[in-house]
Design an enzyme around this catalytic site. Structure first.
Site, mmCIF file in Angstrom:
data_model
loop_
_atom_site.group_PDB
_atom_site.id
_atom_site.type_symbol
_atom_site.label_atom_id
_atom_site.label_comp_id
_atom_site.label_asym_id
_atom_site.label_seq_id
_atom_site.Cartn_x
_atom_site.Cartn_y
_atom_site.Cartn_z
ATOM 1 N N TYR A 6 10.132 7.125 16.109
ATOM 2 C CA TYR A 6 10.148 7.188 14.646
ATOM 3 C C TYR A 6 11.301 8.064 14.163
ATOM 4 O O TYR A 6 12.036 7.692 13.252
ATOM 5 C CB TYR A 6 8.808 7.745 14.166
ATOM 6 C CG TYR A 6 8.612 7.773 12.677
ATOM 7 C CD1 TYR A 6 8.489 6.593 11.946
ATOM 8 C CD2 TYR A 6 8.502 8.985 11.985
ATOM 9 C CE1 TYR A 6 8.278 6.619 10.574
ATOM 10 C CE2 TYR A 6 8.289 9.022 10.617
ATOM 11 C CZ TYR A 6 8.174 7.837 9.917
ATOM 12 O OH TYR A 6 7.964 7.864 8.563
ATOM 13 N N LYS A 63 14.424 6.919 11.828
ATOM 14 C CA LYS A 63 14.599 7.522 10.504
ATOM 15 C C LYS A 63 15.876 8.354 10.414
ATOM 16 O O LYS A 63 16.514 8.396 9.358
ATOM 17 C CB LYS A 63 13.369 8.364 10.148
ATOM 18 C CG LYS A 63 12.095 7.555 9.935
ATOM 19 C CD LYS A 63 12.232 6.572 8.780
ATOM 20 C CE LYS A 63 10.902 5.917 8.422
ATOM 21 N NZ LYS A 63 11.032 4.974 7.277
ATOM 22 N N SER A 109 0.844 -1.194 0.000
ATOM 23 C CA SER A 109 0.000 0.000 0.000
ATOM 24 C C SER A 109 0.879 1.244 0.000
ATOM 25 O O SER A 109 2.119 1.153 0.034
ATOM 26 C CB SER A 109 -0.926 0.014 1.230
ATOM 27 O OG SER A 109 -0.152 0.099 2.423
ATOM 28 N N THR A 169 -1.488 8.547 2.798
ATOM 29 C CA THR A 169 -1.479 7.098 2.967
ATOM 30 C C THR A 169 -2.121 6.760 4.314
ATOM 31 O O THR A 169 -2.663 7.636 5.003
ATOM 32 C CB THR A 169 -0.040 6.555 2.940
ATOM 33 O OG1 THR A 169 0.649 7.034 4.111
ATOM 34 C CG2 THR A 169 0.700 7.023 1.690
ATOM 35 N N SER A 185 12.292 10.054 6.010
ATOM 36 C CA SER A 185 11.174 10.964 6.277
ATOM 37 C C SER A 185 11.729 12.350 6.565
ATOM 38 O O SER A 185 12.904 12.497 6.925
ATOM 39 C CB SER A 185 10.387 10.455 7.498
ATOM 40 O OG SER A 185 9.411 11.400 7.911
#
Length: 269
Positions: A150, A154, A15, A185, A137
């Site tokens: 996160y 990243k 996805s 998304t 990101s």
């Protein structure tokens, strides 16, 4: 640059950005290897592509399964482009986040991506060609609230990619880092909360983000142009990413150190 006849392997391909990249590269003539945990969703993406496809489902944290997938991918057609895209985000303040959440996010977003790359490196370096694409990101360049785990993962992925790029700069293998901002998304809906549960809802920034197909086109176009660090964002997120962009001359300087024998000198001490 043409991708006609090349093979692109994408993790997290069921996805979002991963599936959009599969469609973009397939439209440019590449054969596609799709990986993720959900075979049914991967099969659905494969069915939408007008190209040769291979579906290799596995959990990126399962290194044995990843090693088997690597062997199968290499045996199928070889791998020209590997996209380390699998990941999970976070929406919780540090003071309310269990340590296990940090472990899980870093395992998925960083350690597993490194392990998959390390498994594929002998294939790429032996051929002296190929591209490694790391989906980081804007949160890998700028510390963003509610995403401490996160951001840690990243930021770390960019550090690994930058060092690897320098090491491979004489090998014919190119390394690209992609820093998306908000892309429309399910990343926010699937993000982990402080207790490790899925958040279950999106947010306005993501819902109003760049369409995945547009993001994918911008990413592949930038790879064609040879960009090493690719910012795919809009508005304030783009401005933040550009403020923290690594200058090309710095990347060139580190690559020049390798060309001048830095690694051999250090290993010989």
């Amino acid at each position: 640059m043409s991708f006609e006849g090349k093979t692109v392997w994408i993790t997290g391909a069921s996805s979002g950005i991963g599936a959009a990249l599969a469609r973009e590269w397939a439209g440019r003539g590449a054969a596609i290897i799709l990986s993720g945990r959900d075979r049914d969703r991967l099969d659905a993406v494969a069915g939408s592509l007008d190209t040769e496809t291979l579906v290799l489902p596995f959990d990126v944290r399962d290194e044995d399964a990843m090693q088997r997938a690597t062997q199968e991918a290499v045996a199928w057609r070889g791998v020209d482009v590997f996209v380390a895209n699998a990941g999970v985000s976070q929406r919780s303040p540090a003071t309310q986040t269990a340590m296990q959440v940090y472990r899980d996010i870093i395992a998925i977003d960083l350690t597993a991506q490194i392990a998959a790359t390390q498994a594929l490196l002998p294939h790429l370096t032996e051929r002296q060609s190929g591209r490694l694409v790391f989906i980081s990101s804007i949160a890998g360049k700028v510390g963003v609230p509610l995403r401490t785990a996160y951001c840690a993962a990243k930021f770390g992925l960019i550090g690994y990619a930058d060092a690897l790029r320098a090491e491979l700069s004489q090998s014919g293998v190119d390394v690209h880092v992609v820093c998306p901002g908000s892309v429309a998304t399910d990343v926010s809906r699937n993000a982990l909360t402080g207790d490790g549960e899925k958040r279950g809802r999106s947010d306005r920034a993501i819902d109003n983000g760049i369409p995945p197909a547009e993001a994918a086109k911008r990413i592949v176009d930038a790879i064609v142009q040879g960009q090493r660090e690719i910012i795919v964002a809009q508005g304030v997120e783009e401005a933040m990413g550009e403020m923290r962009r690594t200058p090309d001359d710095l990347l060139d300087q580190v690559a020049a150190m390798v060309a001048a024998g830095y690694m051999e000198k250090m290993q010989g001490e």
